[in-house]
Design an enzyme around this catalytic site. Structure first.
Site, PDB file in Angstrom:
ATOM      1  N   GLU A   1      21.727  47.926  43.784  1.00  0.00           N
ATOM      2  CA  GLU A   1      23.085  47.477  44.677  1.00  0.00           C
ATOM      3  C   GLU A   1      23.259  48.630  45.609  1.00  0.00           C
ATOM      4  OE1 GLU A   1      24.833  45.416  45.856  1.00  0.00           O
ATOM      5  OE2 GLU A   1      26.254  44.838  44.676  1.00  0.00           O
ATOM      6  N   ASP A   2      23.741  48.289  46.689  1.00  0.00           N
ATOM      7  CA  ASP A   2      24.368  49.151  47.539  1.00  0.00           C
ATOM      8  C   ASP A   2      25.582  49.876  47.216  1.00  0.00           C
ATOM      9  OD1 ASP A   2      25.766  46.925  47.777  1.00  0.00           O
ATOM     10  OD2 ASP A   2      25.636  46.773  49.993  1.00  0.00           O
TER      11      ASP A   2
ATOM     12  N   ASP B   1      32.244  47.707  44.135  1.00  0.00           N
ATOM     13  CA  ASP B   1      33.572  48.146  44.656  1.00  0.00           C
ATOM     14  C   ASP B   1      34.413  47.375  43.506  1.00  0.00           C
ATOM     15  OD1 ASP B   1      35.681  48.289  46.239  1.00  0.00           O
ATOM     16  OD2 ASP B   1      35.507  46.315  46.984  1.00  0.00           O
TER      17      ASP B   1
ATOM     18  N   ARG C   1      24.378  48.116  59.818  1.00  0.00           N
ATOM     19  CA  ARG C   1      23.685  48.202  58.583  1.00  0.00           C
ATOM     20  C   ARG C   1      22.587  49.196  58.901  1.00  0.00           C
ATOM     21  NH1 ARG C   1      24.607  44.134  54.881  1.00  0.00           N
ATOM     22  NH2 ARG C   1      25.417  42.185  55.717  1.00  0.00           N
TER      23      ARG C   1
ATOM     24  N   PHE D   1      36.456  52.024  53.476  1.00  0.00           N
ATOM     25  CA  PHE D   1      35.456  51.199  53.811  1.00  0.00           C
ATOM     26  C   PHE D   1      34.178  51.821  54.379  1.00  0.00           C
ATOM     27  CE2 PHE D   1      33.299  47.495  55.747  1.00  0.00           C
ATOM     28  CZ  PHE D   1      33.596  46.669  54.685  1.00  0.00           C
TER      29      PHE D   1
HETATM   30  P1  IMP Z   1      32.044  43.890  44.390  1.00  0.00           P
HETATM   31  O1  IMP Z   1      31.622  42.605  43.888  1.00  0.00           O
HETATM   32  O2  IMP Z   1      33.671  43.872  44.593  1.00  0.00           O
HETATM   33  O3  IMP Z   1      31.871  45.199  43.251  1.00  0.00           O
HETATM   34  O4  IMP Z   1      31.527  44.205  45.713  1.00  0.00           O
HETATM   35  C1  IMP Z   1      30.349  44.374  45.937  1.00  0.00           C
HETATM   36  C2  IMP Z   1      29.802  44.232  47.396  1.00  0.00           C
HETATM   37  O5  IMP Z   1      30.811  44.049  48.130  1.00  0.00           O
HETATM   38  C3  IMP Z   1      28.818  45.340  47.819  1.00  0.00           C
HETATM   39  O6  IMP Z   1      27.462  44.748  47.354  1.00  0.00           O
HETATM   40  C4  IMP Z   1      29.046  45.032  49.287  1.00  0.00           C
HETATM   41  O7  IMP Z   1      28.196  44.113  49.798  1.00  0.00           O
HETATM   42  C5  IMP Z   1      30.328  44.818  49.429  1.00  0.00           C
HETATM   43  N1  IMP Z   1      31.320  45.870  49.677  1.00  0.00           N
HETATM   44  C6  IMP Z   1      32.144  46.596  48.891  1.00  0.00           C
HETATM   45  N2  IMP Z   1      32.673  47.593  49.358  1.00  0.00           N
HETATM   46  C7  IMP Z   1      32.283  47.732  50.614  1.00  0.00           C
HETATM   47  C8  IMP Z   1      32.178  48.927  51.878  1.00  0.00           C
HETATM   48  O8  IMP Z   1      33.022  49.790  51.337  1.00  0.00           O
HETATM   49  N3  IMP Z   1      31.590  48.443  52.872  1.00  0.00           N
HETATM   50  C9  IMP Z   1      30.658  47.790  52.826  1.00  0.00           C
HETATM   51  N4  IMP Z   1      30.369  46.606  52.023  1.00  0.00           N
HETATM   52  C10 IMP Z   1      31.176  46.729  50.807  1.00  0.00           C
HETATM   53 MG    MG Z   2      26.126  43.821  48.669  1.00  0.00          MG
END
Ligand code: IMP
Ligand code: MG
Length: 181
Positions: free
Chosen positions: A108-109, A112, A173, A160
């Site tokens: 995963e990148d 959050d 990206r 962010f």
């Molecule tokens: P989560 O499900 O809330 O953990 O969100 C995960 C996904 O939200 C990541 O795989 C990203 O695609 C996107 N995301 C969350 N935070 C950021 C950020 O700071 N910048 C860009 N994308 C984000």
């Molecule tokens: Mg993602």
């Protein structure tokens, strides 16, 4: 080259570079060594990159793995208007391979809220994988993210972030570094 005149930004500006290309390269190299030491060839490891955000991290990471692997992807998207995270995740593509008895590493990148992984990891376990672990480049360490993550590149600030796969409305990206907006 000062990042505020980086032509890749298309006239937009970023606040600051949080992780340089060199810092990312060093961390990915170390993660590759750690992950390689965590598996045996018998694990028949399937590395699953979550698209689109993990595409650069995945491609750099797998080239640092010194064990046999297969690579596939998983495409998921959030329901709703995108302004409020509903926690509802729709799977658009998942690996067709038989996961029975195999080890899966989800790449995963950024973690959050944790909602994405909290939905996808149990789904992969239900498909019969003997072991499902997560590697994320960035982790914001929010209290809501209770999913267990085995390998973390960096504990990220709660701002962010864009670049190295991460986007804002599909911009940024391709940046080789990670910056805050
Ligand atoms: P989560 O499900 O809330 O953990 O969100 C995960 C996904 O939200 C990541 O795989 C990203 O695609 C996107 N995301 C969350 N935070 C950021 C950020 O700071 N910048 C860009 N994308 C984000
Ligand atoms: Mg993602």
């Amino acid at each position: 080259m000062s990042h505020d005149v980086d032509p890749r930004l298309g006239g937009r500006s970023v606040r600051e570079i949080v992780y340089t290309e060199e810092a990312i390269r060093a961390r990915v190299q170390a993660l590759g060594a750690e992950i390689s030491a965590g598996y045996e060839p018998e694990d028949r490891l399937l590395v699953v990159g979550l698209l689109k955000g993990s595409f650069l991290f995945l491609s750099d990471l797998v080239r640092k793995l010194t064990i046999p692997i297969h690579v596939d992807f998983l495409v998921a998207s959030s329901y709703g208007d995108g302004t409020v995270s509903s926690g509802e995740i729709r799977v658009l593509y998942e690996p067709p391979a038989d996961l029975d008895g195999r080890s899966v590493l989800v790449v995963e990148d950024i973690v959050d809220s944790g909602a994405t992984l909290q939905r996808l990891v149990p789904m992969l376990r239900e498909r019969g994988a003997s072991r499902v672990d997560v590697c994320t480049l960035l982790h914001k360490r929010l209290p809501s993210a209770t999913v267990e993550v085995r390998w973390v590149g960096f504990d990220a600030p709660n701002s962010f972030l864009v670049g190295y796969g991460l986007d804002h409305a599909e911009d940024f990206r391709h940046l080789p570094y990670i910056a805050s907006l």
